[in-house]
Design a protein around this motif. Structure first.
Motif, PDB file in Angstrom:
ATOM      1  N   VAL A  37      -5.584  -9.038   3.749  1.00 39.59           N
ATOM      2  CA  VAL A  37      -4.188  -8.718   4.070  1.00 39.59           C
ATOM      3  C   VAL A  37      -3.391  -8.483   2.790  1.00 39.59           C
ATOM      4  O   VAL A  37      -2.557  -7.570   2.725  1.00 39.59           O
ATOM      5  CB  VAL A  37      -3.538  -9.838   4.912  1.00 39.59           C
ATOM      6  N   ARG A  38      -3.658  -9.265   1.776  1.00 45.60           N
ATOM      7  CA  ARG A  38      -2.961  -9.062   0.503  1.00 45.60           C
ATOM      8  C   ARG A  38      -3.234  -7.657  -0.040  1.00 45.60           C
ATOM      9  O   ARG A  38      -2.324  -6.973  -0.521  1.00 45.60           O
ATOM     10  CB  ARG A  38      -3.395 -10.123  -0.517  1.00 45.60           C
ATOM     11  N   ALA A  39      -4.465  -7.206   0.062  1.00 45.27           N
ATOM     12  CA  ALA A  39      -4.811  -5.862  -0.414  1.00 45.27           C
ATOM     13  C   ALA A  39      -4.104  -4.777   0.400  1.00 45.27           C
ATOM     14  O   ALA A  39      -3.816  -3.693  -0.112  1.00 45.27           O
ATOM     15  CB  ALA A  39      -6.324  -5.658  -0.355  1.00 45.27           C
ATOM     16  N   ALA A  40      -3.827  -5.088   1.663  1.00 45.71           N
ATOM     17  CA  ALA A  40      -3.177  -4.113   2.542  1.00 45.71           C
ATOM     18  C   ALA A  40      -1.651  -4.235   2.538  1.00 45.71           C
ATOM     19  O   ALA A  40      -0.976  -3.504   3.259  1.00 45.71           O
ATOM     20  CB  ALA A  40      -3.692  -4.281   3.973  1.00 45.71           C
ATOM     21  N   ALA A  41      -1.106  -5.124   1.728  1.00 45.86           N
ATOM     22  CA  ALA A  41       0.346  -5.373   1.736  1.00 45.86           C
ATOM     23  C   ALA A  41       1.187  -4.109   1.549  1.00 45.86           C
ATOM     24  O   ALA A  41       2.208  -3.940   2.225  1.00 45.86           O
ATOM     25  CB  ALA A  41       0.706  -6.424   0.685  1.00 45.86           C
ATOM     26  N   PRO A  42       0.822  -3.181   0.640  1.00 42.82           N
ATOM     27  CA  PRO A  42       1.633  -1.963   0.511  1.00 42.82           C
ATOM     28  C   PRO A  42       1.700  -1.141   1.800  1.00 42.82           C
ATOM     29  O   PRO A  42       2.736  -0.544   2.114  1.00 42.82           O
ATOM     30  CB  PRO A  42       0.920  -1.186  -0.610  1.00 42.82           C
ATOM     31  N   ARG A  43       0.601  -1.123   2.552  1.00 43.73           N
ATOM     32  CA  ARG A  43       0.600  -0.386   3.816  1.00 43.73           C
ATOM     33  C   ARG A  43       1.445  -1.095   4.864  1.00 43.73           C
ATOM     34  O   ARG A  43       2.142  -0.451   5.668  1.00 43.73           O
ATOM     35  CB  ARG A  43      -0.834  -0.201   4.328  1.00 43.73           C
ATOM     36  N   ILE A  44       1.421  -2.410   4.858  1.00 39.19           N
ATOM     37  CA  ILE A  44       2.261  -3.167   5.799  1.00 39.19           C
ATOM     38  C   ILE A  44       3.729  -2.948   5.458  1.00 39.19           C
ATOM     39  O   ILE A  44       4.571  -2.764   6.346  1.00 39.19           O
ATOM     40  CB  ILE A  44       1.901  -4.662   5.772  1.00 39.19           C
ATOM     41  N   ALA A  45       4.054  -2.927   4.173  1.00 40.85           N
ATOM     42  CA  ALA A  45       5.437  -2.655   3.757  1.00 40.85           C
ATOM     43  C   ALA A  45       5.868  -1.265   4.197  1.00 40.85           C
ATOM     44  O   ALA A  45       7.009  -1.066   4.660  1.00 40.85           O
ATOM     45  CB  ALA A  45       5.566  -2.804   2.245  1.00 40.85           C
ATOM     46  N   ALA A  46       4.982  -0.290   4.082  1.00 39.04           N
ATOM     47  CA  ALA A  46       5.300   1.068   4.538  1.00 39.04           C
ATOM     48  C   ALA A  46       5.524   1.102   6.036  1.00 39.04           C
ATOM     49  O   ALA A  46       6.410   1.818   6.533  1.00 39.04           O
ATOM     50  CB  ALA A  46       4.162   2.022   4.153  1.00 39.04           C
TER      51      ALA A  46
END
Length: 293
Positions: A37-46
């Motif tokens: 999830v940490r690695a995907a954080a930029p996508r979650i922010a988007a």
């Protein structure tokens, strides 16, 4: 073979581990869920940034999934009302196999692409809605059917998958890949893949509610005090935010149906609850902006 289905080579003799070691291995593997999830954080922010305008325009959150993924989506949807006063009608959960599948597995339901599309159309999906599509494999037919039906009407689609280059993440407007890899118990995506989905959904919906002014500082100020525990919480939050004692906080909360935002503004601005409501409305629900007026 999908990474989520690939046998984990590190634990081929799992059934022979001493119980303490077995438990430690299962617990430690959950760290990989957090890292994914940490690695995907930029996508979650988007995804949050893209969702805010739709919510401000009156759209709904529609969760779609099958099995564990669908149940996690439903869980996130139902917790938004008591936590953030998010209306029930604006958090819809679609589960392959219907509501009965929450408690008993409905075999084969996830394989029906047409049913996914039909279920989504049945809730009158619109361009202001945000459709969250959740599938560990990233290719569940039911979820893909819903995704394509959502895109056909211009709804925002956010796809959560646990395999790289998965159709659900690739075809969605915002794809979120939670690359958790092989499971300790091979193929059991209720383990760290499910954990990563729970974290990602919690993160997405909580961040979205912060952006929609449901939080003041880090205080949950738009909760629904639907039971004794939440009434006590509303009193404590109001007292903490304003510096008054709990008796004073309760007295004002009783005048505004235990709406913490209203009580904070009324107490802080030393005004009545009616004027506090006006200030909040003018500030689009932001306590901070209401206090600055």
């Amino acid at each position: 073979m999908l990474k989520t289905e690939t046998p984990a080579q590190d634990h081929a003799l799992l059934d022979q581990y001493p119980t303490a070691e077995l438990v430690n291995v299962l617990v430690d593997d959950q760290i990989n869920a957090v890292n994914a999830v940490r690695a995907a954080a930029p996508r979650i922010a988007a995804a949050v940034a893209a969702a805010v305008p739709r919510m401000e325009a009156g759209g709904r959150l529609i969760y779609v999934g099958a099995g564990t993924s669908g149940r996690l989506g439903l869980l996130d949807s139902v917790e938004l009302y008591p936590t953030f006063s998010w209306p029930h009608g604006r958090a819809v959960a679609l589960l392959a196999g219907g509501s009965d599948a929450m408690f008993v597995a409905v075999e084969g339901a996830e394989d029906n692409v047409d049913q996914g599309a039909a279920d989504l159309r049945a809730v009158d999906v619109s361009k202001n809605d945000v459709v969250l599509l959740i599938a560990a494999s990233g290719g569940t037919p039911y979820v893909l059917g819903a995704l394509r039906a959502a895109r056909a009407v211009g709804a925002l689609t956010i796809g959560f998958a646990n395999n790289v280059d998965a159709p659900i993440a690739n075809e969605a407007d915002v794809g979120v890949t939670l690359d958790t890899g092989a499971e300790v118990i091979s193929g059991s995506t209720r383990l760290k893949a499910g954990t990563s989905q729970k974290i990602a959904l919690n993160t997405f919906s909580s961040a979205l509610m912060v952006r929609l002014n449901k939080v003041h500082g880090n205080l949950m100020v738009d909760l629904k005090a639907t039971n004794a525990k939440l009434v006590r919480r509303a009193i404590r939050l109001t007292a903490f935010a304003t510096g008054v004692d709990e008796d004073a906080a309760r007295a004002v909360l009783e005048q505004c149906d235990f709406h913490v935002k209203t009580a904070i503004v009324a107490l802080s601005k030393q005004t009545n609850v009616e004027q506090a409501r006006v200030l909040l409305e003018n500030a689009r629900g932001s306590v901070r902006q209401a206090l600055a007026q």
